[in-house]
Scaffold this active site. Sequence first.
Site, PDB file in Angstrom:
ATOM      1  N   ASN A   7      19.276  26.013  16.297  1.00 13.72           N
ATOM      2  CA  ASN A   7      19.833  25.006  17.189  1.00 13.72           C
ATOM      3  C   ASN A   7      20.201  23.753  16.406  1.00 13.72           C
ATOM      4  O   ASN A   7      19.567  23.412  15.407  1.00 13.72           O
ATOM      5  CB  ASN A   7      18.903  24.701  18.374  1.00 13.72           C
ATOM      6  N   GLU A  41      21.148  19.914  17.472  1.00 12.16           N
ATOM      7  CA  GLU A  41      21.238  18.952  18.564  1.00 12.16           C
ATOM      8  C   GLU A  41      22.228  17.836  18.248  1.00 12.16           C
ATOM      9  O   GLU A  41      22.663  17.658  17.111  1.00 12.16           O
ATOM     10  CB  GLU A  41      19.858  18.352  18.846  1.00 12.16           C
ATOM     11  N   CYS A  94      23.140  25.857  20.688  1.00 13.73           N
ATOM     12  CA  CYS A  94      21.971  26.735  20.707  1.00 13.73           C
ATOM     13  C   CYS A  94      21.949  27.600  19.447  1.00 13.73           C
ATOM     14  O   CYS A  94      22.982  27.827  18.813  1.00 13.73           O
ATOM     15  CB  CYS A  94      22.014  27.644  21.926  1.00 13.73           C
ATOM     16  N   GLU A 109      21.664  30.708  19.437  1.00 13.98           N
ATOM     17  CA  GLU A 109      22.493  31.876  19.737  1.00 13.98           C
ATOM     18  C   GLU A 109      23.958  31.610  19.376  1.00 13.98           C
ATOM     19  O   GLU A 109      24.652  32.492  18.882  1.00 13.98           O
ATOM     20  CB  GLU A 109      22.382  32.248  21.221  1.00 13.98           C
ATOM     21  N   CYS A 134      23.673  31.732  27.036  1.00 14.96           N
ATOM     22  CA  CYS A 134      23.547  32.448  25.768  1.00 14.96           C
ATOM     23  C   CYS A 134      23.545  33.966  25.973  1.00 14.96           C
ATOM     24  O   CYS A 134      24.053  34.700  25.135  1.00 14.96           O
ATOM     25  CB  CYS A 134      22.304  31.991  25.024  1.00 14.96           C
TER      26      CYS A 134
END
Length: 140
Positions: A48, A50, A59, A61, A95
């Site tokens: 991830n 941010e 994310c 994913e 996701c």
Amino acid sequence: MSDLTENVWNNLREHAIEAMHRAYCPYSHYPVGAAALVDDGRIITGCNVENAAYGVTLCAECGVISTLINGGGGRLRAFVCVNKNGDVLVPCGRCRQLLYEHGGNELQLHLPSGIHAMSEVLPEAFGRHDLEEIKETFHD
């Protein structure tokens, strides 16, 4: 359920843990790492990333899918994501849709409850086939 060995799943989890250590999460302090097995045998990872504007946070994913496409594509066969304790996580709905696009119903996910096919995790998923049907009907 899984046609993959325990060693393969353990290897994927270890790769996810390594990716989790590279996460950029100065706001939530909740690092996530993900790893997937591609149909050509590659193991790809993501973490991830941010952003101060939370809505544009990426994310783990998303990182996996970006790595997949940037690395030449292919189909995902197996997937796992973990938190900072190495605990297996369940991908959110968004996701799951991303993973479905690149793995289909057969994609196997390691979840806290065990190994599950995407068809169980995202039943009756919306995908390319739905768009193709509409496109054909619309032009008739």
